[in-house]
Design a protein around this motif. Structure first.
Motif, short mmCIF file in Angstrom:
data_model
loop_
_atom_site.label_atom_id
_atom_site.label_comp_id
_atom_site.label_asym_id
_atom_site.label_seq_id
_atom_site.Cartn_x
_atom_site.Cartn_y
_atom_site.Cartn_z
N ASN A 165 -71.74 1.71 43.92
CA ASN A 165 -71.19 3.04 43.62
C ASN A 165 -72.29 4.08 43.80
N PRO A 166 -72.64 4.39 45.06
CA PRO A 166 -73.78 5.28 45.31
C PRO A 166 -73.51 6.70 44.82
N ILE A 167 -74.60 7.43 44.58
CA ILE A 167 -74.51 8.86 44.30
C ILE A 167 -74.33 9.59 45.63
N VAL A 168 -73.37 10.49 45.66
CA VAL A 168 -73.04 11.23 46.89
C VAL A 168 -73.55 12.65 46.77
N HIS A 169 -74.24 13.13 47.79
CA HIS A 169 -74.67 14.52 47.89
C HIS A 169 -73.93 15.12 49.08
N THR A 170 -72.95 15.98 48.81
CA THR A 170 -72.07 16.41 49.88
C THR A 170 -71.56 17.82 49.66
N LEU A 171 -71.01 18.40 50.73
CA LEU A 171 -70.33 19.69 50.68
C LEU A 171 -68.84 19.44 50.86
N PHE A 172 -68.07 19.69 49.81
CA PHE A 172 -66.61 19.58 49.91
C PHE A 172 -66.05 20.84 50.57
N LEU A 173 -65.13 20.64 51.49
CA LEU A 173 -64.53 21.74 52.23
C LEU A 173 -63.02 21.79 51.99
N PRO A 174 -62.43 22.98 52.04
CA PRO A 174 -60.98 23.09 51.80
C PRO A 174 -60.13 22.62 52.97
N ASN A 175 -60.66 22.76 54.19
CA ASN A 175 -59.88 22.41 55.38
C ASN A 175 -60.82 22.35 56.58
N PHE A 176 -60.23 22.21 57.78
CA PHE A 176 -61.03 22.04 59.00
C PHE A 176 -61.49 23.38 59.59
N THR A 177 -60.91 24.49 59.17
CA THR A 177 -61.32 25.79 59.71
C THR A 177 -62.23 26.45 58.69
N SER A 178 -63.52 26.21 58.85
CA SER A 178 -64.48 26.58 57.82
C SER A 178 -65.78 27.04 58.46
N SER A 179 -66.48 27.92 57.75
CA SER A 179 -67.82 28.33 58.18
C SER A 179 -68.87 27.33 57.73
N HIS A 180 -68.46 26.28 56.99
CA HIS A 180 -69.38 25.25 56.50
C HIS A 180 -70.42 25.83 55.56
N GLU A 181 -70.01 26.82 54.78
CA GLU A 181 -70.89 27.45 53.80
C GLU A 181 -70.34 27.17 52.41
N GLY A 182 -71.16 26.55 51.57
CA GLY A 182 -70.71 26.26 50.22
C GLY A 182 -71.81 25.62 49.41
N VAL A 183 -71.52 25.37 48.15
CA VAL A 183 -72.46 24.76 47.22
C VAL A 183 -72.26 23.25 47.25
N TYR A 184 -73.34 22.51 47.36
CA TYR A 184 -73.28 21.05 47.44
C TYR A 184 -73.00 20.44 46.07
N THR A 185 -72.34 19.29 46.10
CA THR A 185 -71.95 18.56 44.89
C THR A 185 -72.67 17.22 44.86
N THR A 186 -73.13 16.83 43.68
CA THR A 186 -73.70 15.50 43.47
C THR A 186 -72.76 14.75 42.53
N ILE A 187 -72.26 13.59 43.00
CA ILE A 187 -71.19 12.91 42.28
C ILE A 187 -71.19 11.43 42.66
N PRO A 188 -70.86 10.51 41.72
CA PRO A 188 -70.72 9.11 42.12
C PRO A 188 -69.55 8.94 43.10
N LEU A 189 -69.70 8.04 44.05
CA LEU A 189 -68.66 7.85 45.05
C LEU A 189 -67.32 7.50 44.41
N ASN A 190 -67.35 6.70 43.34
CA ASN A 190 -66.09 6.33 42.69
C ASN A 190 -65.34 7.53 42.12
N ASP A 191 -66.06 8.62 41.86
CA ASP A 191 -65.43 9.81 41.28
C ASP A 191 -64.93 10.80 42.33
#
Length: 663
Positions: A165-191
């Motif tokens: 259950n690794p720790i994930v460091h990622t940027l969640f996006l609302p959809n495919f049409t995005s500027s790819h700008e956002g705050v990154y989230t740190t979360i267990p993969l299971n969550d």
């Protein structure tokens, strides 16, 4: 009733186990190891699906994971060809024109596994796999073959069954049409919720101290890739073509997908050092690269086009641009950017909020602006001129515009608001790069997806945005902070050059911050800002503030010295989300940038990355009073050799930079 259900479950489990055992012993299993043997890739057919496993230092990091390719034509590539794949040793070198290293060794082992269509059409798909010492990558190739000249891909799901259950460091996006700008989230993969869209690169930190970053390389004529959890399984997701959701890729054969890349190490700094993305790209397609000149640039839009009160008639005109060009010429800044004034572009446009209107024309400057006059003046001063353009204004007149830009003497441009990575947009960006190169123009993509190593193929791609950066401080009540900055080198920065709108020289304590569209404020120390120029790879480093914000200020001499492309990169210390030290070499000089997050700390950093010899060190450190005066710093000179370690005291939200010059 209960007995009947138990019989049904038992029968299902028996069938599943029978399927697994039959494929385990009845199908071939192919193995490919990295040159040093630390990474091992295994693949086979299991339950009518190609599956693979990745071992690292004897333990599975990615357990058997399935590949699902779905076509409108109905092919099912799930039979291994009887032809046993061979192993090819690759060991060559190449030179990058722009990047974090210059002379790079490309060493790996490669195998090509043929998959046949289960429906007996005779069609084949090649599964190409490479094992490097720091990564495993695979792609799909469609070779020329009889009675098959095109395909329509409706889904490509490559599973990544990361163990534990690794720790994930990622940027969640609302959809495919995005500027790819956002705050990154740190979360267990299971969550992570099912169907939550994750941008790439995404970093996974295992409980055993290993790191896996998943991204893609060589994105050409294909849809951009994301990660999602589907029914609890981590898998890839492609951006659909516009106007519908089913079709992802339409292609003529021969064709090939991008590489699906898993960067792997037990030292996270090794991922920052890696050149895997350029290794997986083709060689340079631009024959004459003599005109490619990386460097730093002004970007007056960020500071609000500030000029002295004594300047005659400020605006988008010659005198304003002359003021910035003279500043560049006097301070070793290679480029000046012409963007807008009074929220109106430099070119003719009757649209609103920078959106192209009916009569937009990027070849016609606004009244009072003579672009050739500006370029001619800048050329005499040794400064290049570049412009900002909205892609929808540029693309319909691409050939005409580039010819005009070349006649004016422009050096390049920022192309903005792209906000898509479907196959159509990907191909438009490649076309822009190709045609820009023919007119000796460099490109900076904004509102755009992550890099995929294409600066090796088209070194006129200088940098990309694809991250929430310091432009946000112009309008947001919540400024970018040191914690956000620390996420960058471990996530988005792993993909390559990252435009971050650097150079704000007016830091204040957090409690005093307020959004200002003109003369934006910063938080974090002056040394933190200086270190960002070294920690982040960026071929076109911005010097965003206005000239009088720099002149006479401590640390501006470092901005004048710091390069934007490098011969070598090392990471002597790093801990995800907490601190990082990055050392980069240009010729015989080394520049080291050190960042911390919101916490003050003292780090011991080894200097064993330095070659033998004695080095003069010019050191810029946080001053003792940075909690009240974050723009203060302490500058000192010392001498070191490679056997030394240094103790670095960094303030909260702070940093340090050092330039090492060999005696």
């Amino acid at each position: 009733m209960i007995t009947g259900r138990l019989k049904f479950i038992s029968a299902s489990l028996f069938f599943l186990c029978l399927c697994l055992s039959l494929n385990l012993y009845g199908q071939n299993e192919y193995t490919l190891s990295s040159p040093n043997g630390s990474l091992i890739f295994r693949c086979k057919i299991q339950c009518n699906l190609p599956v693979y496993q990745v071992m690292y230092k004897g333990k599975p990091l990615i357990d058997y994971s399935a590949l699902h390719l779905e076509y409108r034509e109905g092919m099912d590539f799930s039979i291994l060809s009887s032809k046993k794949p061979g192993v090819k040793e690759i060991d060559d070198t190449y030179a990058l024109i722009v990047g974090k290293a210059k002379n790079i060794r490309n060493r790996c082992r490669e195998t090509v596994i043929e998959l046949k269509d289960r429906h007996g059409t005779g069609r084949i798909l090649q599964w190409v796999v490479r094992a490097y010492n720091d990564a495993v990558a695979f792609r799909f190739q469609y070779p020329m073959q009889e009675k098959w000249d095109s395909y329509t891909l409706t889904d490509e799901r490559c599973d990544f069954n990361i163990t534990g259950n690794p720790i994930v460091h990622t940027l969640f996006l609302p959809n495919f049409t995005s500027s790819h700008e956002g705050v990154y989230t740190t979360i267990p993969l299971n969550d992570v919720k099912n169907d939550a869209l994750m941008d790439m690169p995404t970093l996974f930190e295992t409980s055993g101290g290993n790191f896996i970053a998943i991204t893609e390389a060589a994105l050409i004529d294909y849809a951009g890739m994301y990660l999602i959890k589907k029914n609890g399984v981590l898998t890839s997701q492609l951006s659909p073509l516009p106007g519908q959701i089913d079709v992802k890729v339409k292609a003529k054969i021969p064709h090939r997908s991008p590489w699906r890349v898993m960067m792997i190490s037990d030292r996270v700094g090794a991922l920052v050092e890696s050149n895997i993305l350029t290794n997986l790209n083709d060689s340079c397609k631009i024959q004459d690269v003599s005109w490619i000149r990386p460097g730093k640039t002004t970007f007056p839009w960020w500071n609000g086009n500030v000029v002295p009160d004594t300047l005659n008639a400020p605006g988008n005109n010659f005198v304003t641009n002359q003021y910035y060009i003279d500043f560049c010429a006097a301070n070793h800044i290679e480029y000046h950017s012409v963007v807008e004034y009074g929220l109106h572009e430099w070119y003719t446009n009757d649209g609103v909020s920078f959106m192209p209107g009916k009569h937009v024309d990027v070849t016609k400057p606004v009244p009072g602006l003579d672009m050739k006059e500006i370029c001619d003046y800048a050329k005499k001063k040794g400064v290049g001129v570049r412009v900002w353009v909205h892609w929808k204004a540029l693309y319909p007149q691409l050939d005409t515009a580039f010819a005009v830009f070349e006649r004016w003497g422009l050096s390049g441009m920022m192309v903005d608001f792209m906000d898509r990575d479907d196959q159509e947009m990907v191909n438009m960006q490649i076309e822009i790069l190709q045609k820009a190169a023919a007119h000796h123009l460099h490109i900076q993509f904004h509102g755009a997806y992550k890099p995929t190593g294409l600066q090796r193929v088209y070194p006129n791609e200088y940098t990309r945005e694809g991250t929430l950066n310091y432009e946000n401080n112009k309008w947001s009540a919540k400024p970018l902070d040191a914690d956000h900055d620390l996420n960058m080198p471990f996530t988005r920065g792993l993909a390559g050059s990252t435009d971050y709108h650097l150079g704000g020289f007016r830091a204040v304590p957090t409690a005093q911050f307020r959004a200002q569209y003109t003369r934006p404020l910063m938080i974090g120390t002056r040394c933190h800002m200086l270190a960002m120029y070294v920690v982040l790879e960026n071929t076109l480093g911005m010097v965003c503030d206005y000239p009088d914000a720099y002149l006479g200020q401590p640390g501006f001499d470092f901005l004048q010295q710091v390069p934007t492309v490098w011969d070598e990169t090392k990471v002597p210390a790093a801990k995800v989300g907490e601190y990082i030290a990055v050392a980069r070499r240009k010729n015989d000089d080394w520049f080291m940038g050190i960042l911390t997050n919101h916490a003050a700390r003292t780090l011991r950093v080894s200097l064993n990355f330095l070659p033998p010899g004695t080095y003069k060190a010019e050191i810029y450190s946080d001053a003792p009073d940075t909690d009240q005066n974050p723009n203060h710093l302490v500058q000192e000179r010392r001498e070191y050799n490679p056997t030394d370690s240094i103790d670095v005291a960094i303030a909260a939200g702070g940093g340090q930079v050092i330039r090492f010059t060999k005696k």
